[in-house]
Design a protein around this motif. Structure first.
Motif, PDB file in Angstrom:
ATOM      1  N   GLN A 152     -42.864  47.275   5.677  1.00 38.32           N
ATOM      2  CA  GLN A 152     -43.019  48.014   6.936  1.00 38.32           C
ATOM      3  C   GLN A 152     -42.001  49.136   7.100  1.00 38.32           C
ATOM      4  N   ILE A 153     -41.201  49.416   6.046  1.00 40.63           N
ATOM      5  CA  ILE A 153     -40.134  50.409   6.183  1.00 40.63           C
ATOM      6  C   ILE A 153     -40.677  51.776   6.599  1.00 40.63           C
ATOM      7  N   ASP A 154     -41.791  52.199   6.016  1.00 45.86           N
ATOM      8  CA  ASP A 154     -42.349  53.516   6.377  1.00 45.86           C
ATOM      9  C   ASP A 154     -42.883  53.520   7.800  1.00 45.86           C
ATOM     10  N   ASN A 155     -43.575  52.417   8.183  1.00 44.30           N
ATOM     11  CA  ASN A 155     -44.166  52.351   9.522  1.00 44.30           C
ATOM     12  C   ASN A 155     -43.085  52.323  10.602  1.00 44.30           C
ATOM     13  N   ILE A 156     -42.041  51.516  10.394  1.00 43.35           N
ATOM     14  CA  ILE A 156     -40.967  51.419  11.397  1.00 43.35           C
ATOM     15  C   ILE A 156     -40.166  52.713  11.449  1.00 43.35           C
ATOM     16  N   THR A 157     -39.924  53.318  10.289  1.00 47.55           N
ATOM     17  CA  THR A 157     -39.192  54.588  10.258  1.00 47.55           C
ATOM     18  C   THR A 157     -39.967  55.676  10.989  1.00 47.55           C
ATOM     19  N   LYS A 158     -41.273  55.704  10.796  1.00 49.19           N
ATOM     20  CA  LYS A 158     -42.114  56.719  11.438  1.00 49.19           C
ATOM     21  C   LYS A 158     -42.163  56.516  12.948  1.00 49.19           C
ATOM     22  N   GLU A 159     -42.255  55.234  13.375  1.00 48.87           N
ATOM     23  CA  GLU A 159     -42.379  54.922  14.797  1.00 48.87           C
ATOM     24  C   GLU A 159     -41.039  55.024  15.523  1.00 48.87           C
ATOM     25  N   TYR A 160     -39.974  54.585  14.860  1.00 46.41           N
ATOM     26  CA  TYR A 160     -38.642  54.570  15.482  1.00 46.41           C
ATOM     27  C   TYR A 160     -37.665  55.408  14.653  1.00 46.41           C
ATOM     28  N   SER A 161     -37.012  54.753  13.674  1.00 46.60           N
ATOM     29  CA  SER A 161     -36.098  55.463  12.769  1.00 46.60           C
ATOM     30  C   SER A 161     -35.733  54.530  11.627  1.00 46.60           C
ATOM     31  N   LEU A 162     -35.189  55.120  10.567  1.00 47.98           N
ATOM     32  CA  LEU A 162     -34.729  54.323   9.427  1.00 47.98           C
ATOM     33  C   LEU A 162     -33.570  53.425   9.849  1.00 47.98           C
ATOM     34  N   SER A 163     -32.732  53.935  10.722  1.00 46.24           N
ATOM     35  CA  SER A 163     -31.610  53.146  11.224  1.00 46.24           C
ATOM     36  C   SER A 163     -32.096  51.907  11.967  1.00 46.24           C
ATOM     37  N   THR A 164     -33.166  52.040  12.730  1.00 44.43           N
ATOM     38  CA  THR A 164     -33.744  50.898  13.456  1.00 44.43           C
ATOM     39  C   THR A 164     -34.218  49.833  12.485  1.00 44.43           C
ATOM     40  N   PHE A 165     -34.831  50.256  11.372  1.00 39.86           N
ATOM     41  CA  PHE A 165     -35.301  49.297  10.363  1.00 39.86           C
ATOM     42  C   PHE A 165     -34.142  48.442   9.854  1.00 39.86           C
ATOM     43  N   PHE A 166     -33.031  49.070   9.518  1.00 41.32           N
ATOM     44  CA  PHE A 166     -31.887  48.319   8.993  1.00 41.32           C
ATOM     45  C   PHE A 166     -31.204  47.492  10.074  1.00 41.32           C
ATOM     46  N   LEU A 167     -31.308  47.923  11.338  1.00 40.31           N
ATOM     47  CA  LEU A 167     -30.708  47.142  12.422  1.00 40.31           C
ATOM     48  C   LEU A 167     -31.388  45.783  12.577  1.00 40.31           C
ATOM     49  N   ILE A 168     -32.670  45.700  12.238  1.00 37.31           N
ATOM     50  CA  ILE A 168     -33.376  44.410  12.287  1.00 37.31           C
ATOM     51  C   ILE A 168     -32.662  43.391  11.408  1.00 37.31           C
ATOM     52  N   PHE A 169     -32.276  43.831  10.199  1.00 40.75           N
ATOM     53  CA  PHE A 169     -31.634  42.935   9.238  1.00 40.75           C
ATOM     54  C   PHE A 169     -30.123  42.851   9.458  1.00 40.75           C
ATOM     55  N   THR A 170     -29.657  43.541  10.477  1.00 41.80           N
ATOM     56  CA  THR A 170     -28.267  43.393  10.899  1.00 41.80           C
ATOM     57  C   THR A 170     -28.178  42.372  12.022  1.00 41.80           C
TER      58      THR A 170
END
Length: 602
Positions: free
Chosen positions: A559-577
């Motif tokens: 889902q990295i592309d979908n989450i990055t497109k909808e929010y941001s790449l930083s948001t994607f990594f924050l999930i796993f933080t």
């Protein structure tokens, strides 16, 4: 000593203080990990590479690639449960390893061919082969040292180095060959070394004697438990031993529930690629708009039902045990639950992190930066190869008379590795400008494990040896810091802008330190908390938790592309933080409860 009697020469062929057979296992595992990780690091990149260009791939989206990889990753941890049972009862550990190796070699060969059908059949072979190979290599090692327990820790350390050495060179060399010559040459290199590793293991048979052979029929019968009090045994110890060995047979209802949850689990495993890629849905969806909810897929409802049934099955089993055993098994289940969150995040290395390295990290090199990288890469390549070649020399020196052919195969194999490594280094030194391959960053995990494993082990052996729950929490939180660094490094970047590679390097460092805190602890406490007669069952539970973690990792990574497109790449990594930090804090808070459930086990 039973093992020494069965094969009196086994421990006479000494290499670095251990029998030569250990190093045959070392190299067998090394080549298997070489092929496994060499293929794994390429798979998602190959699936998502463009259909056109110098090195065309499958042209899939990240979501489609994650769906397929999720099923592959989950099955890799389920099939070993069945492979171990088959080896224990029917074919023996050695034949299981050979069969698994051959099937995996066939899978890598199939993946050399350029077609979607070959891809599916190749992955299927790898899953089946791993099921036979993975559990039985450690079983052979355990059987080798059953009369020498004092040497077992050192043996596993050496064996673990073989695992990481194989992963290190597999990702480095297969990744580089795939970039320079084409994806299928990377897959093909994995096949070559898997096949040669199988051959050297089979030809080394004289070094193993009867170890790992087909089990005798009488050995398959349930052992008779000695319920008589032993000389010098206290009353409390006697009562505890009798309780530990009290049987808890499976009822007919248990078997029915196990069958149901197994079927649900397999449907869940195969659902993602069939639904996401093929548009195939096993069950109809249900319109819940009357309840104020959206339409829900039937598969999701079935998985929830299966989870409820599985929890009910576990509870019904636990209440039948004595209190101490029941409490300790509950502790194992709690640890297994938090293991899911760790691997869900850590295994982003196989999906989202390689895509991040390819698309969002500045990997360009020229001038001084290129020179520095080439020097570092040369040291990372040559120094480990020199050390392992020296071990090969010691092995050949001790075993040439008994197993000359297996040594010849190993020498040919290492000449091949040296040839590919020197070609890679020469090719890079000849360039005035270059780009680090995205697969290169994946080797950092193996490098950091080799660099820091002994230091972490010494910390646990010192006065600072925190409880298991604290180690678990530390592992989750330290690993989460790595993703926090990625979230910070990628914050605010726009399309076309790339981040410094230092953030990815630091992330792998913290991920590895987290792994060293958590991963060895989990397996150790399963063996400590569970009675010997239930070890296999609880290890199956443990690997099921890892399988679920791997499944979720690939699905979320896709889902990295979908989450990055909808929010941001930083948001994607924050999930796993955030998720692992919360899980880590919760498991630390549970320390008093877990300490009570463990009843003195440390």
């Amino acid at each position: 000593m039973a093992t020494e009697t069965a094969n009196p020469d086994f421990f006479k062929s000494n290499v670095l203080g251990h029998p030569a057979g250990l190093f045959v296992l070392f190299f067998t595992e090394m080549w298997e990990r070489f092929s496994f990780y060499g293929m794994r690091v390429l798979l998602v990149l190959f699936l998502t590479a463009a259909l056109t260009g110098n090195n065309p791939g499958m042209g899939w989206t990240a979501e489609h690639a994650g769906a397929l990889y999720s099923t592959y990753a989950m099955l890799l941890y389920i099939t070993p449960i069945f492979g171990g049972i088959i080896a224990d009862r029917f074919i023996g550990y050695r034949w299981a390893v050979v069969i698994g190796s051959l099937v995996m070699t066939m899978g890598h060969v199939i993946m050399f061919f350029d077609s979607e059908t070959a891809l599916y059949f190749g992955l299927l072979c790898l899953v089946i082969g791993t099921g036979f190979f993975k559990p039985n290599m450690t079983s052979i090692l355990s059987e080798m040292y059953k009369s020498f327990p004092e040497k077992k820790d050192g043996a596993y350390t050496i064996f673990y180095m073989g695992v990481n050495a194989g992963a290190f060179f597999g990702m480095m060399l297969c990744g580089y060959l795939a970039r320079e010559m084409g994806w299928h040459y990377g897959f093909g290199l994995a096949a070559v070394f898997m096949g040669l590793g199988t051959l050297q293991f089979w030809l080394a048979k004289p070094l193993f004697g009867t170890i790992g052979e087909v089990p005798k029929k009488e050995a398959n019968k349930t052992d008779v438990i000695d319920l008589n009090k032993k000389d010098g045994e206290s009353d409390d110890d006697y009562v505890e031993r009798v309780k530990d060995n009290k049987r808890n047979p499976f009822s007919t209802l248990d078997y029915v529930l196990i069958a149901f949850t197994t079927i649900v689990g397999l449907l869940f495993a195969f659902d993602a690629p069939l639904y996401v890629i093929g548009g195939i849905d096993f069950l109809p969806s249900f319109d819940l708009s009357s309840l104020g909810l959206d339409t829900v897929r039937g598969m999701y409802l079935l998985v929830i039902l299966g989870l409820i049934v599985f929890i009910g099955l576990i509870i019904s089993r636990l209440v039948r045990y004595e209190k101490v055993i029941r409490d300790r098994m509950i502790a194992v289940i709690i640890f297994a639950f938090f293991t899911i969150f760790f691997w869900m995040s850590f295994e982003q290395a196989a999906s989202s992190l390689v895509l991040f390295a390819r698309d969002s990290v500045d990997r360009s090199l020229e001038g001084t930066s290129l020179t520095v990288f080439n020097i570092v890469n040369t040291l990372l390549t040559i120094v480990p190869l020199l050390f392992i070649s020296w071990v090969l020399f010691l092995l050949a020196k001790q075993t040439w008379k008994k197993a000359a052919v297996t040594n010849i195969v190993l020498i040919i194999t290492f000449l091949g590795v040296w040839a590919v490594a020197i070609w890679m280094l020469n090719n890079e030194f000849s360039k005035s400008a270059s780009e680090i391959d995205p697969t290169w960053f994946s080797i950092l995990n193996s490098f950091f494990i080799i660099a820091f494993a002994s230091s972490v082990s010494k910390i646990w052996d010192s006065k600072f040896n925190p409880p298991a729950a604290v180690k678990y929490g530390m592992g989750l939180i330290i690993m989460a810091i790595g993703f926090g660094l990625l979230a910070y490094g990628s914050h605010g970047i726009t399309e076309g802008v790339k981040v410094s590679m230092i953030w990815l390097i630091l992330a792998y460092l913290f991920h590895t330190l987290g792994e060293l805190c958590l991963s060895p602890v989990g397996l150790s406490y399963v063996s400590k908390l569970v009675p010997a007669r239930m070890i296999a069952f609880m290890f199956g539970m443990w690997y099921l938790a890892i399988a679920i973690g791997n499944k979720l990792a690939a699905l979320l990574g896709g889902q990295i592309d979908n989450i990055t497109k909808e929010y941001s790449l930083s948001t994607f990594f924050l999930i796993f933080t955030i998720v692992p930090i919360v899980a880590g804090l919760i498991v630390m808070a549970l320390n008093p409860l877990l300490k009570k459930l463990m009843h003195g086990v440390k």
